[in-house]
Design an enzyme around this catalytic site. Structure first.
Site, PDB file in Angstrom:
ATOM      1  N   CYS A   2      66.330  30.678  59.275  1.00 37.87           N
ATOM      2  CA  CYS A   2      64.979  30.342  59.719  1.00 37.87           C
ATOM      3  C   CYS A   2      64.374  31.567  60.407  1.00 37.87           C
ATOM      4  O   CYS A   2      65.061  32.535  60.706  1.00 37.87           O
ATOM      5  CB  CYS A   2      65.025  29.194  60.708  1.00 37.87           C
ATOM      6  SG  CYS A   2      65.893  27.754  60.083  1.00 37.87           S
ATOM      7  N   TRP A  77      64.153  26.846  57.388  1.00 38.50           N
ATOM      8  CA  TRP A  77      64.866  26.731  56.113  1.00 38.50           C
ATOM      9  C   TRP A  77      65.854  25.596  56.344  1.00 38.50           C
ATOM     10  O   TRP A  77      66.866  25.782  57.029  1.00 38.50           O
ATOM     11  CB  TRP A  77      65.579  28.026  55.738  1.00 38.50           C
ATOM     12  CG  TRP A  77      66.248  27.935  54.402  1.00 38.50           C
ATOM     13  CD1 TRP A  77      67.565  27.676  54.149  1.00 38.50           C
ATOM     14  CD2 TRP A  77      65.650  28.060  53.117  1.00 38.50           C
ATOM     15  NE1 TRP A  77      67.816  27.642  52.804  1.00 38.50           N
ATOM     16  CE2 TRP A  77      66.662  27.877  52.135  1.00 38.50           C
ATOM     17  CE3 TRP A  77      64.361  28.309  52.679  1.00 38.50           C
ATOM     18  CZ2 TRP A  77      66.407  27.935  50.769  1.00 38.50           C
ATOM     19  CZ3 TRP A  77      64.103  28.373  51.322  1.00 38.50           C
ATOM     20  CH2 TRP A  77      65.107  28.190  50.380  1.00 38.50           C
ATOM     21  N   ASN A 103      67.938  28.552  64.769  1.00 36.39           N
ATOM     22  CA  ASN A 103      68.383  29.012  63.451  1.00 36.39           C
ATOM     23  C   ASN A 103      69.897  28.904  63.447  1.00 36.39           C
ATOM     24  O   ASN A 103      70.554  29.392  64.354  1.00 36.39           O
ATOM     25  CB  ASN A 103      67.966  30.467  63.212  1.00 36.39           C
ATOM     26  CG  ASN A 103      68.513  31.006  61.894  1.00 36.39           C
ATOM     27  OD1 ASN A 103      68.778  30.239  60.980  1.00 36.39           O
ATOM     28  ND2 ASN A 103      68.689  32.314  61.800  1.00 36.39           N
ATOM     29  N   GLY A 104      70.471  28.234  62.451  1.00 36.98           N
ATOM     30  CA  GLY A 104      71.933  28.131  62.362  1.00 36.98           C
ATOM     31  C   GLY A 104      72.359  26.686  62.197  1.00 36.98           C
ATOM     32  O   GLY A 104      71.592  25.832  61.757  1.00 36.98           O
ATOM     33  N   GLU A 486      78.875  36.831  34.334  1.00 31.53           N
ATOM     34  CA  GLU A 486      77.856  37.059  35.382  1.00 31.53           C
ATOM     35  C   GLU A 486      77.531  38.535  35.517  1.00 31.53           C
ATOM     36  O   GLU A 486      76.366  38.910  35.666  1.00 31.53           O
ATOM     37  CB  GLU A 486      78.354  36.470  36.708  1.00 31.53           C
ATOM     38  CG  GLU A 486      77.525  36.832  37.928  1.00 31.53           C
ATOM     39  CD  GLU A 486      76.066  36.345  37.863  1.00 31.53           C
ATOM     40  OE1 GLU A 486      75.707  35.608  36.919  1.00 31.53           O
ATOM     41  OE2 GLU A 486      75.288  36.766  38.734  1.00 31.53           O
ATOM     42  N   GLU A 493      69.434  41.291  33.182  1.00 32.45           N
ATOM     43  CA  GLU A 493      68.169  40.878  33.816  1.00 32.45           C
ATOM     44  C   GLU A 493      67.627  41.948  34.757  1.00 32.45           C
ATOM     45  O   GLU A 493      66.443  41.938  35.067  1.00 32.45           O
ATOM     46  CB  GLU A 493      68.329  39.551  34.545  1.00 32.45           C
ATOM     47  CG  GLU A 493      69.320  39.506  35.666  1.00 32.45           C
ATOM     48  CD  GLU A 493      69.355  38.117  36.331  1.00 32.45           C
ATOM     49  OE1 GLU A 493      68.372  37.367  36.227  1.00 32.45           O
ATOM     50  OE2 GLU A 493      70.376  37.795  36.941  1.00 32.45           O
ATOM     51  N   HIS A 509      89.307  39.169  18.087  1.00 29.36           N
ATOM     52  CA  HIS A 509      88.677  38.261  17.107  1.00 29.36           C
ATOM     53  C   HIS A 509      87.265  38.711  16.756  1.00 29.36           C
ATOM     54  O   HIS A 509      86.431  37.891  16.373  1.00 29.36           O
ATOM     55  CB  HIS A 509      88.673  36.837  17.670  1.00 29.36           C
ATOM     56  CG  HIS A 509      90.035  36.324  17.963  1.00 29.36           C
ATOM     57  ND1 HIS A 509      90.954  36.025  16.982  1.00 29.36           N
ATOM     58  CD2 HIS A 509      90.682  36.131  19.138  1.00 29.36           C
ATOM     59  CE1 HIS A 509      92.088  35.631  17.529  1.00 29.36           C
ATOM     60  NE2 HIS A 509      91.964  35.680  18.843  1.00 29.36           N
ATOM     61  N   LYS A 611      61.799  33.270  39.522  1.00 29.60           N
ATOM     62  CA  LYS A 611      62.898  32.849  40.389  1.00 29.60           C
ATOM     63  C   LYS A 611      63.325  31.417  40.069  1.00 29.60           C
ATOM     64  O   LYS A 611      64.496  31.091  40.112  1.00 29.60           O
ATOM     65  CB  LYS A 611      62.485  32.949  41.859  1.00 29.60           C
ATOM     66  CG  LYS A 611      63.592  32.584  42.844  1.00 29.60           C
ATOM     67  CD  LYS A 611      64.814  33.470  42.667  1.00 29.60           C
ATOM     68  CE  LYS A 611      65.971  33.044  43.526  1.00 29.60           C
ATOM     69  NZ  LYS A 611      67.217  33.768  43.172  1.00 29.60           N
TER      70      LYS A 611
HETATM   71  C1  AGP Z   1      70.234  34.412  37.935  1.00 33.81           C
HETATM   72  O1  AGP Z   1      70.294  35.757  38.379  1.00 33.81           O
HETATM   73  C2  AGP Z   1      68.966  34.088  37.181  1.00 33.81           C
HETATM   74  N1  AGP Z   1      67.845  34.294  38.024  1.00 33.81           N
HETATM   75  C3  AGP Z   1      69.008  32.732  36.482  1.00 33.81           C
HETATM   76  O2  AGP Z   1      70.052  32.777  35.540  1.00 33.81           O
HETATM   77  C4  AGP Z   1      69.235  31.504  37.400  1.00 33.81           C
HETATM   78  O3  AGP Z   1      70.564  31.508  37.848  1.00 33.81           O
HETATM   79  C5  AGP Z   1      68.995  30.248  36.565  1.00 33.81           C
HETATM   80  O4  AGP Z   1      67.642  30.257  36.148  1.00 33.81           O
HETATM   81  C6  AGP Z   1      69.271  28.959  37.331  1.00 33.81           C
HETATM   82  O5  AGP Z   1      68.425  28.878  38.431  1.00 33.81           O
HETATM   83  P1  AGP Z   1      68.739  27.737  39.532  1.00 33.81           P
HETATM   84  O6  AGP Z   1      70.080  28.051  40.112  1.00 33.81           O
HETATM   85  O7  AGP Z   1      67.620  27.856  40.540  1.00 33.81           O
HETATM   86  O8  AGP Z   1      68.733  26.411  38.833  1.00 33.81           O
END
Ligand code: AGP
Length: 616
Positions: A2, A77, A103-104, A486, A493, A509, A611
Site C-alpha cells: 500500500c 492494495w 501496509n503489511g 517461462e 515478450e 524427437h 497487463k
Molecule cells: C506474463 O509475463 C504475461 N504477461 C502473460 O502471459 C500473463 O501471464 C497471462 O496473460 C495471464 O495473466 P493473468 O495471470 O493476469 O491471468
C-alpha cells in the site's frame, strides 16, 4: 503493498497528503483515504473511498475538511478484506480521536480481534489493521504520550507492518512504526514527512532518512525522534535523493519490471506470511471449501494462461507428489472447447495475477456450469475471477505494474504449494512433521531468491554478449521444464526474439535439428538428488554442445558433473527439487529484462501486449 503518507509542517496537510498519495497510487489503488486531527473538535476529520484516488477526490469535493497542518493518508492494495469503503484506510478508534493507516499483514490479528471484542470493542471492518487502533486507544488510557503508546502496541503485533498514526488530542505529532515493511522520513524546513517511499514527499524535500527494523519514529514540524520498540534511541541512515519524481515511483529503478524482480523475496515471504500457524497447521484465510468437500476431490484441473499456466505446470509436480490426486494443467483458452470430463468431484484451480483474464474467467464459468468446484489463485483482491470462485488463495505480491509477470509468477507457485500442502493436510496423506519440513524449506526460499538477485551481474553481462542473437532455446526436465517454458516466454515478450522451451528429453524427437553453431541454449539442471534426471540432462548438454550450441547451464552448488559441458555456469542454491523453480527462474527473468533494455525496448509495456487480457 500500500501507499502511506504522513505530514506535520506549515502547509495545508490535505494538499500535501493527497499529492503524496497520487504519486504512491502505483503501490495500490483499491481504495484511498485521509485523516486530519482537528484540534477544534478533538476528533479526526476523515474521508475514504473504494477505488482509485479520483473517487476520494469526489468525496472530498463534497466534504468540509478542516484546515490543518498535520495529516496522514493511504492508498490500499487489499490483502485482508474486500476493497470497499468499509475496509478502506484510515481506521479510527471508537471515540473518533485516533486514526491509523497500515501496509503489511498483522499475522495475529484474529487473536487480537477476539480479545478486543470480548472486552467490548466494536470493530467495523474485515481488515487486520483495525485491531491496531483499538489496541492504541486502550493503551493511551495508560500511556498518554502517542509514541510511547505506539511502542507498547507494536510489541503485541506479529507479521509485517508499516503503521502511521495521528491523534486529535496530540495534533502536533505523527508517529510511525515499521517491521518488514518500508517507511522513510522526509526532512524539510519547518516540516517533516513519512512515506512508503520517497515519491511521497520528493517534491518538497530530497533529504530522507531510512528507518530500520522494529523502529518507531515521531515527527513534529521541527523534530524527528527514532527509537526501537523498547524506547531506546535507534540508529538511522540519512541520504539525499537524486531521483526525479518519475524515477521515484519506480523506487529509482529504470523499469517497474526491475523493481518487481527485486521485490520477489518479499513477495514470496508475504505470500507465506500468516498461513502456517504456531500450531504446525496450515490456515488459508479464504478457503471457503470445507474439509469434506476437499476430501471429496478426485481430480484437479489447473487452468490459466501464459506465465500463470507455467506456474500451474510447476504446481502439478508438487500437488501430485504430495497429495496423490491426479492433476492436469490446461490452457484456459482450450479448456472449455474440448468437452472436458469434469463433475462435482473435480477441483478446478484458476491461476490469474490480474483476476480479470477473460479466457480464464470464461473457463471457470464453464467449469461451474459443469458443477465443478472452483478455487482461484489471484494477486488482485476483489477482482472478477476470485469473486466467481468457491474459494481463493490470494498471493501477496503487491501490485505488479510491468506487463511481464515476475513476482506474480513466483508467488503463484508458492500459493500452489500451499494448496497442495493444505490438501495433503486435510486428506491426511502428509504428517504434520512432513509439512513442517516442506514449509521450513519454503521459508528459506526468499534468501535463495535474494542470492540470485545479488549474483545477477553475471547474467546481465551474458545478455550483453548475446545482444545480437536471433534465437534462444531453453531446456529443462521435471519442474525445470516449466521454468524453461517461462524463460522462453519472457524472452519472446520482452526482446521480441524467437525463443522456445523444451522438455530436454524431447530434443531427440525433433528439436535437436534446431541446434546450430553458436545458438545459445539455457539448460535448467535438476538437483543432483534427482540423480537419474541429472545424468540424462548432462547427456542432453553433451549432445547439443557437440553440435555447436553455446550452453548456459543453471545447476545447483556442488554439481560438478555439468562443469565440463557448460560454456556459462549459473550456480543455484541447493533447494529441494520441487522448490527449485523459485530460484532457477530469477536468472532467466534478469536475462530477458536486460536484453530487452539493451535492445531499446519498452520493458514495462512491450509491443502488442496488455497487463490484463480482458478479451477472448
Ligand atoms: C506474463 O509475463 C504475461 N504477461 C502473460 O502471459 C500473463 O501471464 C497471462 O496473460 C495471464 O495473466 P493473468 O495471470 O493476469 O491471468
Amino acid at each position: 503493498m500500500c501507499g502511506i503518507v504522513g505530514y506535520v509542517g506549515h502547509r495545508n496537510a490535505l494538499d500535501v497528503v493527497m499529492g503524496g498519495l497520487r504519486r504512491l497510487e502505483y503501490r495500490g489503488y483499491d481504495s484511498g483515504g485521509v485523516a486530519l486531527p482537528d484540534p477544534s473538535t478533538g476528533r479526526i476529520a476523515w474521508a475514504k473511498k473504494a477505488g482509485k484516488l479520483a473517487n476520494l477526490d469526489g468525496v472530498l469535493a463534497e466534504t468540509t475538511m478542516p484546515e490543518t497542518t498535520t495529516g496522514i493518508g493511504h492508498t490500499r492494495w487489499a490483502t485482508h478484506g474486500a476493497p470497499n469503503d468499509r475496509n478502506a484506510h484510515p481506521h479510527l478508534s471508537e471515540d473518533g480521536r485516533l486514526a491509523v493507516v497500515h501496509n503489511g499483514i498483522i499475522e495475529n490479528f484474529a487473536v487480537l480481534r477476539a480479545e478486543l471484542e470480548a472486552a467490548g470493542h466494536e470493530l467495523l471492518s474485515e481488515t487486520d489493521t483495525e485491531v491496531v487502533v483499538h489496541l492504541l486507544s486502550d493503551e493511551l488510557q495508560r500511556t498518554p504520550a502517542l509514541d510511547d503508546a505506539v511502542r507498547a502496541v507494536c510489541q503485541r503485533l506479529e507479521g509485517a507492518f508499516t503503521l502511521v498514526f495521528t491523534d486529535a488530542r496530540q495534533p502536533d505529532v505523527v508517529v510511525g512504526a515499521r517491521r518488514n515493511s518500508p517507511l522513510v522520513v522526509g526532512r524539510g524546513d519547518g516540516e517533516n514527512f513519512l512515506g512508503s517511499d520517497v515519491s511521497a514527499f520528493i517534491e518538497f524535500t530530497r533529504e530522507a532518512v531510512e528507518l530500520g527494523q522494529d523502529q518507531v519514529v515521531a515527527i513534529t514540524r521541527d523534530s524527528m525522534t527514532v527509537t526501537d520498540f523498547d524506547g531506546a534511541p535507534a540508529e538511522t541512515t540519512s541520504y539525499h535523493v537524486d531521483w526525479d519524481v518519475s524515477a521515484a515511483e519506480k523506487g529509482g529503478y529504470d523499469w517497474f519490471m526491475l523493481k518487481e524482480i527485486d521485490e520477489q523475496p518479499q513477495a514470496v515471504a508475504e505470500t507465506l506470511l500468516g498461513r502456517y500457524g504456531r500450531s504446525g497447521r496450515l490456515q488459508l484465510d479464504e478457503m471457503r471449501l470445507s474439509d469434506d468437500e476437499l476430501r471429496d476431490v478426485d481430480k484437479i484441473i489447473i487452468i490459466a494462461c501464459g506465465t500463470a499456466s507455467y506456474a500451474g505446470l510447476v504446481a502439478k509436480y508438487a500437488i501430485e507428489h504430495w497429495t496423490r490426486i491426479p492433476c492436469e494443467v490446461e490452457l484456459a483458452s482450450e479448456f472449455r472447447y474440448r468437452d472436458p470430463i469434469i463433475d462435482r468431484s473435480t477441483l478446478v484451480v484458476a491461476i490469474s495475477q490480474s483476476g480479470e483474464t477473460m479466457d480464464t474467467l470464461m473457463a471457470i464459468r464453464y467449469a461451474r456450469q459443469q458443477r465443478a468446484r472452483v478455487l482461484s489463485i489471484c494477486n488482485t483482491n476483489g477482482s472478477t475471477i476470485p469473486r466467481e470462485s468457491d474459494a481463493v488463495i490470494y498471493t501477496h505480491a503487491g501490485p505488479e505494474v510491468a506487463v511481464a509477470s515476475t513476482k506474480g509468477f513466483l508467488s503463484q507457485i508458492v500459493a500452489c504449494y500451499l494448496l497442495g500442502l493444505y490438501l495433503a493436510q486435510v486428506r491426511g496423506v502428509k504428517y504434520g512433521d512432513e509439512i513442517d519440513a516442506i514449509m521450513a524449506a519454503l521459508e528459506k526460499l526468499p534468501a535463495g531468491i535474494q542470492r540470485m538477485l545479488d549474483e545477477g551481474e553475471q547474467v546481465r553481462k551474458l545478455a550483453a554478449e548475446l545482444v545480437d542473437t536471433r534465437s534462444v532455446l531453453f531446456l529443462g526436465r521435471h519442474v525445470g521444464y516449466p521454468v524453461a517454458l517461462e524463460g522462453a516466454l519472457k524472452l519472446k515478450e520482452l526482446a521480441y526474439l524467437h525463443a522456445e522451451g523444451f522438455a530436454a528429453g524431447e530434443l531427440k524427437h525433433g528439436p535437436i535439428a534446431l541446434i546450430e553453431d553458436g545458438i545459445p541454449v539455457f539448460v535448467v539442471v535438476p538437483p543432483k538428488a534427482r540423480d537419474q534426471l541429472q545424468e540424462k540432462i548432462v547427456s542432453n548438454i553433451q549432445e547439443i554442445r557437440a553440435r555447436g550450441a553455446l550452453t548456459i547451464v543453471l545447476a545447483e552448488d556442488g554439481d560438478d558433473d555439468v562443469v565440463p559441458y557448460a560454456d556459462h555456469l549459473i550456480r543455484l542454491p541447493k533447494v529441494p527439487t520441487l522448490l527449485q523453480p523459485l530460484v532457477a527462474t530469477v536468472p532467466l527473468q534478469i536475462f530477458a529484462c536486460e536484453l530487452a533494455g539493451l535492445l531499446g525496448h519498452d520493458v514495462d509495456q512491450p509491443r502488442n501486449l496488455a497487463k490484463s487480457v480482458t478479451v477472448e
